[in-house]
Design an enzyme around this catalytic site. Structure first.
Site, PDB file in Angstrom:
ATOM      1  N   GLY A 101       0.842  -1.208   0.000  1.00  0.00           N
ATOM      2  CA  GLY A 101       0.000   0.000   0.000  1.00  0.00           C
ATOM      3  C   GLY A 101       0.872   1.250   0.000  1.00  0.00           C
ATOM      4  N   HIS A 102       1.849   1.278   0.915  1.00  0.00           N
ATOM      5  CA  HIS A 102       2.789   2.418   0.939  1.00  0.00           C
ATOM      6  C   HIS A 102       3.533   2.499  -0.395  1.00  0.00           C
ATOM      7  CE1 HIS A 102       2.817   1.323   5.397  1.00  0.00           C
ATOM      8  NE2 HIS A 102       2.438   2.580   5.424  1.00  0.00           N
TER       9      HIS A 102
ATOM     10  N   ASP B 248      -7.147   5.704   4.493  1.00  0.00           N
ATOM     11  CA  ASP B 248      -7.416   6.583   5.635  1.00  0.00           C
ATOM     12  C   ASP B 248      -8.156   7.800   5.095  1.00  0.00           C
ATOM     13  OD1 ASP B 248      -5.662   5.277   7.890  1.00  0.00           O
ATOM     14  OD2 ASP B 248      -4.460   5.249   6.071  1.00  0.00           O
TER      15      ASP B 248
HETATM   16  P1  AMP Z   1       0.658   4.792   7.634  1.00  0.00           P
HETATM   17  O1  AMP Z   1       2.084   4.347   7.608  1.00  0.00           O
HETATM   18  O2  AMP Z   1      -0.301   3.711   8.051  1.00  0.00           O
HETATM   19  O3  AMP Z   1       0.464   6.095   8.379  1.00  0.00           O
HETATM   20  O4  AMP Z   1       0.280   5.098   6.137  1.00  0.00           O
HETATM   21  C1  AMP Z   1       1.007   6.009   5.363  1.00  0.00           C
HETATM   22  C2  AMP Z   1       0.218   6.327   4.118  1.00  0.00           C
HETATM   23  O5  AMP Z   1      -0.004   5.132   3.373  1.00  0.00           O
HETATM   24  C3  AMP Z   1      -1.178   6.916   4.435  1.00  0.00           C
HETATM   25  O6  AMP Z   1      -1.457   7.948   3.502  1.00  0.00           O
HETATM   26  C4  AMP Z   1      -2.079   5.742   4.242  1.00  0.00           C
HETATM   27  O7  AMP Z   1      -3.400   6.094   3.883  1.00  0.00           O
HETATM   28  C5  AMP Z   1      -1.391   5.011   3.104  1.00  0.00           C
HETATM   29  N1  AMP Z   1      -1.799   3.611   3.082  1.00  0.00           N
HETATM   30  C6  AMP Z   1      -1.759   2.734   4.111  1.00  0.00           C
HETATM   31  N2  AMP Z   1      -2.277   1.544   3.730  1.00  0.00           N
HETATM   32  C7  AMP Z   1      -2.654   1.678   2.437  1.00  0.00           C
HETATM   33  C8  AMP Z   1      -3.256   0.807   1.481  1.00  0.00           C
HETATM   34  N3  AMP Z   1      -3.588  -0.440   1.768  1.00  0.00           N
HETATM   35  N4  AMP Z   1      -3.503   1.287   0.246  1.00  0.00           N
HETATM   36  C9  AMP Z   1      -3.175   2.584  -0.071  1.00  0.00           C
HETATM   37  N5  AMP Z   1      -2.605   3.447   0.785  1.00  0.00           N
HETATM   38  C10 AMP Z   1      -2.340   3.010   2.022  1.00  0.00           C
END
Ligand code: AMP
Length: 279
Positions: free
Chosen positions: A34-35, A148
């Site tokens: 995802g990241h 998110d």
């Molecule tokens: P986090 O590390 O969880 O704070 O996420 C960092 C970024 O990656 C945020 O903008 C999240 O929305 C995005 N993100 C996390 N998981 C996913 C996913 N499965 N698909 C797309 N973007 C994601």
């Protein structure tokens, strides 16, 4: 890849590269596909791709949640090197929030519903750290996941309200082959739980199908989703909400585009997902 921890060093680098277009992907690490989907887009669209890894204490209302958040720095660095990221910003909490830190950036309308109901102060922490990051990094474009979705809306409003000259791009949710949205928190699930957690996306698809067949009453749709999710007894629903897509206010009768969002607990792991539906 240049790895920088110090705020003045990033500012110095940015000054040197003042003519370059910087695309910024903020993360909390424990990186997954995802990241990576956000990072690939940032690499494609900018001269410089900068990623931050910072587990932001200010956005955790639960200290045990903060303590158990996965941290995989070595592995993350390898992933970022391989993807071709230019700069990794990895500040220490004490540098972002020195002892005399005394400021909060708050979104007044979007902070208390959905995720904000359970995670009090969460979006204040998000807005405050991003304001700092934007002021330090001067990105032209920032990339956030639709996963998110409330955060994405809050960031868009932050950028608009505070007159940042930044484009905020929302990127699609990256899912595994069963439909489970990838999340760093999935690391806390067993393989069997990961399989069962596919019920979350199934419930969103069920809602979409019911709406496409003409159902307009949110209460009926939510009840059907609950019924499906409750077939996995170890999942406890935190909320399922049908709201408009701008103010995130509850919609009783669906007339236009809506956002269906949900949060559940699988043991101690909290998972979220959402889908936007246009009837
Ligand atoms: P986090 O590390 O969880 O704070 O996420 C960092 C970024 O990656 C945020 O903008 C999240 O929305 C995005 N993100 C996390 N998981 C996913 C996913 N499965 N698909 C797309 N973007 C994601």
């Amino acid at each position: 890849m240049i790895i920088i921890k110090d705020i003045p060093k990033i500012q110095e680098l940015r000054k040197l590269q003042s003519k370059q277009i910087w695309g910024f992907v903020p993360t909390m690490g424990a990186l997954h596909q995802g990241h990576i989907s956000l990072i690939k887009q940032a690499i494609k669209e900018n001269d410089v791709c900068i990623v931050s890894i910072f587990v932001n204490p200010a956005q955790f209302n639960d200290l045990s949640d903060l303590a158990k958040y996965p941290r995989k720095t070595e592995q993350d660095i390898g992933i970022l090197e391989k993807e071709g990221v230019d700069v990794l910003f990895m500040p220490e909490a004490e540098d972002i929030y020195p002892r005399d830190f005394n400021t909060i950036v708050k979104n007044l309308n979007l902070s208390d519903q959905l995720e904000g109901m359970t995670r009090k102060g969460h979006f204040d922490g998000v807005c405050t750290v991003l304001t700092k990051f934007f002021n330090i990094i001067y990105p032209q474009t920032v990339y956030f996941g639709q996963k998110d979705v409330q955060q994405l809306l809050v960031v868009k409003k932050l950028v608009y309200d505070l007159n940042y000259n930044i484009t905020v791009k929302g990127c699609p949710i990256f899912r595994d082959s069963n439909g489970l949205a990838l999340s760093s928190r999935n690391e806390g699930l067993t393989l069997a739980q990961i399989r069962s957690a596919a019920v979350l996306f199934q419930s969103l698809l069920l809602a979409k199908k019911i709406v496409s067949k003409g159902e307009k009453k949110s209460a009926i749709i939510i009840a059907k989703m609950e019924q499906l999710i409750n077939q996995v007894p170890s999942i406890k629903i935190d909320y399922i909400a049908i709201t408009d897509v701008v103010k995130l206010e509850p919609v009783q009768d669906i007339a236009g585009g809506v956002l269906i969002s949900l949060a559940v607990y699988f043991g101690s792991i909290r998972l979220i997902d959402n889908i936007e539906i246009i009837p």
